[in-house]
Design a protein around this motif. Sequence first.
Motif, PDB file in Angstrom:
ATOM      1  N   ALA A 171       0.940  -1.313  -0.179  1.00 19.70           N
ATOM      2  CA  ALA A 171      -0.001   0.106   0.070  1.00 19.70           C
ATOM      3  C   ALA A 171       0.970   1.244  -0.139  1.00 19.70           C
ATOM      4  CB  ALA A 171      -0.835  -0.043   1.191  1.00 19.70           C
ATOM      5  N   GLN A 172       2.056   1.177   0.618  1.00 18.76           N
ATOM      6  CA  GLN A 172       2.844   2.417   0.702  1.00 18.76           C
ATOM      7  C   GLN A 172       3.175   2.903  -0.799  1.00 18.76           C
ATOM      8  OE1 GLN A 172       6.479   1.270   2.712  1.00 18.76           O
ATOM      9  NE2 GLN A 172       5.290   1.234   4.854  1.00 18.76           N
ATOM     10  N   VAL A 173       3.179   2.223  -2.018  1.00 21.55           N
ATOM     11  CA  VAL A 173       3.404   2.381  -3.225  1.00 21.55           C
ATOM     12  C   VAL A 173       2.575   3.674  -3.541  1.00 21.55           C
ATOM     13  CG1 VAL A 173       2.060   0.881  -4.662  1.00 21.55           C
ATOM     14  CG2 VAL A 173       4.515   1.625  -5.378  1.00 21.55           C
ATOM     15  N   LEU A 174       1.553   3.587  -3.326  1.00 21.40           N
ATOM     16  CA  LEU A 174       0.300   4.733  -3.607  1.00 21.40           C
ATOM     17  C   LEU A 174       0.931   6.159  -3.346  1.00 21.40           C
ATOM     18  CD1 LEU A 174      -2.807   2.850  -2.449  1.00 21.40           C
ATOM     19  CD2 LEU A 174      -1.835   3.089  -4.664  1.00 21.40           C
ATOM     20  N   THR A 175       1.672   6.169  -2.316  1.00 20.30           N
ATOM     21  CA  THR A 175       2.134   7.633  -1.644  1.00 20.30           C
ATOM     22  C   THR A 175       3.706   7.673  -1.817  1.00 20.30           C
ATOM     23  OG1 THR A 175       2.684   6.577   0.566  1.00 20.30           O
ATOM     24  CG2 THR A 175       0.438   7.639   0.247  1.00 20.30           C
ATOM     25  N   LYS A 176       4.470   6.654  -2.122  1.00 22.44           N
ATOM     26  CA  LYS A 176       5.678   6.734  -2.364  1.00 22.44           C
ATOM     27  C   LYS A 176       6.033   6.928  -3.967  1.00 22.44           C
ATOM     28  CE  LYS A 176       7.570   4.839   1.905  1.00 22.44           C
ATOM     29  NZ  LYS A 176       8.735   3.983   2.574  1.00 22.44           N
ATOM     30  N   GLY A 177       5.204   6.147  -4.910  1.00 22.14           N
ATOM     31  CA  GLY A 177       5.564   6.055  -5.935  1.00 22.14           C
ATOM     32  C   GLY A 177       6.210   4.481  -6.277  1.00 22.14           C
ATOM     33  N   SER A 178       7.001   4.130  -5.127  1.00 18.06           N
ATOM     34  CA  SER A 178       7.923   2.886  -5.546  1.00 18.06           C
ATOM     35  C   SER A 178       8.203   2.566  -4.216  1.00 18.06           C
ATOM     36  CB  SER A 178       9.272   3.185  -6.419  1.00 18.06           C
ATOM     37  OG  SER A 178       9.888   3.843  -5.744  1.00 18.06           O
ATOM     38  N   VAL A 179       8.389   0.975  -3.935  1.00 17.01           N
ATOM     39  CA  VAL A 179       8.768   0.332  -2.930  1.00 17.01           C
ATOM     40  C   VAL A 179       9.779  -0.704  -3.081  1.00 17.01           C
ATOM     41  CG1 VAL A 179       8.242  -0.822  -0.771  1.00 17.01           C
ATOM     42  CG2 VAL A 179       6.496   0.916  -1.519  1.00 17.01           C
ATOM     43  N   GLU A 180      11.172  -0.510  -2.983  1.00  8.81           N
ATOM     44  CA  GLU A 180      12.187  -1.232  -3.360  1.00  8.81           C
ATOM     45  C   GLU A 180      12.679  -2.147  -2.220  1.00  8.81           C
ATOM     46  OE1 GLU A 180      14.808   0.297  -5.900  1.00  8.81           O
ATOM     47  OE2 GLU A 180      13.319   1.672  -6.800  1.00  8.81           O
ATOM     48  N   ASP A 181      12.236  -2.220  -0.951  1.00 12.75           N
ATOM     49  CA  ASP A 181      12.857  -2.788   0.123  1.00 12.75           C
ATOM     50  C   ASP A 181      11.779  -4.016   0.611  1.00 12.75           C
ATOM     51  OD1 ASP A 181      11.244  -1.214   1.351  1.00 12.75           O
ATOM     52  OD2 ASP A 181      12.553  -0.504   2.500  1.00 12.75           O
ATOM     53  N   ARG A 182      11.038  -4.541   0.122  1.00 18.60           N
ATOM     54  CA  ARG A 182      10.046  -5.564   0.595  1.00 18.60           C
ATOM     55  C   ARG A 182      10.872  -6.794   0.378  1.00 18.60           C
ATOM     56  NH1 ARG A 182       5.325  -6.231  -2.727  1.00 18.60           N
ATOM     57  NH2 ARG A 182       3.922  -6.677  -0.716  1.00 18.60           N
ATOM     58  N   GLU A 183      10.670  -7.411   1.596  1.00 19.01           N
ATOM     59  CA  GLU A 183      11.288  -9.158   1.735  1.00 19.01           C
ATOM     60  C   GLU A 183      10.135  -9.666   2.837  1.00 19.01           C
ATOM     61  OE1 GLU A 183      15.210  -9.477   2.922  1.00 19.01           O
ATOM     62  OE2 GLU A 183      16.040  -8.445   1.010  1.00 19.01           O
ATOM     63  N   TYR A 184       9.355 -10.714   1.827  1.00 19.19           N
ATOM     64  CA  TYR A 184       8.723 -11.344   2.875  1.00 19.19           C
ATOM     65  C   TYR A 184       8.672 -12.954   2.348  1.00 19.19           C
ATOM     66  CZ  TYR A 184       5.652 -10.614  -1.519  1.00 19.19           C
ATOM     67  OH  TYR A 184       4.887 -10.491  -2.473  1.00 19.19           O
ATOM     68  N   ARG A 185       7.967 -13.929   3.167  1.00 23.86           N
ATOM     69  CA  ARG A 185       8.144 -15.272   3.038  1.00 23.86           C
ATOM     70  C   ARG A 185       6.783 -15.737   2.214  1.00 23.86           C
ATOM     71  NH1 ARG A 185       9.788 -16.765   8.898  1.00 23.86           N
ATOM     72  NH2 ARG A 185       8.371 -14.893   9.036  1.00 23.86           N
ATOM     73  N   ILE A 186       6.835 -16.772   1.352  1.00 18.69           N
ATOM     74  CA  ILE A 186       5.750 -17.485   0.943  1.00 18.69           C
ATOM     75  C   ILE A 186       5.876 -19.023   1.117  1.00 18.69           C
ATOM     76  CG2 ILE A 186       5.172 -15.841  -0.875  1.00 18.69           C
ATOM     77  CD1 ILE A 186       6.285 -18.168  -2.823  1.00 18.69           C
ATOM     78  N   ILE A 187       4.564 -19.496   1.305  1.00 21.35           N
ATOM     79  CA  ILE A 187       4.656 -21.029   1.415  1.00 21.35           C
ATOM     80  C   ILE A 187       4.146 -21.688   0.041  1.00 21.35           C
ATOM     81  CG2 ILE A 187       3.620 -23.097   2.711  1.00 21.35           C
ATOM     82  CD1 ILE A 187       3.381 -21.389   5.179  1.00 21.35           C
TER      83      ILE A 187
END
Length: 328
Positions: free
Chosen positions: A104-120
């Motif tokens: 959701a931060q991309v809406l205000t920042k324009g870009s988000v380049e430091d997202r790291e998360y896990r999936i199964i």
Amino acid sequence: MANKINPPLPGNPPPEAAQTLLALFHAQGEVARLSERDQLFSSLLDSVNAVLWAFDWETRQVLYVSPAYERIFGRPVSLVLADYNEWRDSIFPDDLEYAEGSLAQVLTKGSVEDREYRIINAAGETRWLSDKCYINQQQEGDRVIIVGIAEDITEKKHLEGELQRLATTDVLTQSSNRRHFFECAQQAFDSARAEGSPLAFLLLDIDDFKQINDSYGHQEGDQVLQRIADSGKAVLRRGDQFGRIGGEEFAAVFPGCTAQVAEQIAERLQREIQRLSFTHGQQTYGVTVSQGLTGLTDEDATLDTLFARADAAMYQAKRQGKNQIVRG
């Protein structure tokens, strides 16, 4: 005299037909080039170990995912194109709030380049993603399309974890090394001082360890160190910190624990170590330890004061006959 029109020679097409044929040849060449380009593009997408994706923010619809989605998530592309929750439900439960919030931060920042998360993934494997995203809105009022690239960084994370383990762990005993132990102890000390909570500090030294090395060899001494470290890790509570800080010297810090309660833990550790049995050839022997224990007081301004008091208590235990606990 009337102009005479020469008929086309046999086997030669009229000029108009020749132009048409030439245009057709050009068109076929362009089609071939486009097809070749599409095949190259498709081949490149297949070889990249990252998911290229596009997402309509308003409708919550995935507009596109590249072929790597099936490799990383283990699910058909058609499912996530039909329902965005296929992606969302794959996210590791502990990481879901962060993954959604950072998107959701991309809406205000324009870009988000430091997202790291896990999936199964579909096979039940936990994978790490580095998911960079950007907003693709040409002008005000356009559809809000978010595009991104989700790279599988699982191997990188495993390597980082291994490097962290090597940097913080005593290789022989697999307990905390001296540097890491005192870093954790300092954090516990600072928290206890800030919160006014109790804290206990323990030093432990193996009695007559030089004699063990001299009599049975350093390999036997290493085994003693390993088993005492195992005893410490088994007896201490979750949240306590235990480490090897010298040759035959170990230390423990007990956050939120008074010296009285910590002494009960130290007594259990003492008994556990006394039950250890070692065999060298036909000879069986045991080991004992001397322990110095102290608790945080209002006068303790630094961790060093606790360490010095525990150290003095431990040497007093040595002077008093070893195999005992002395509170300082």
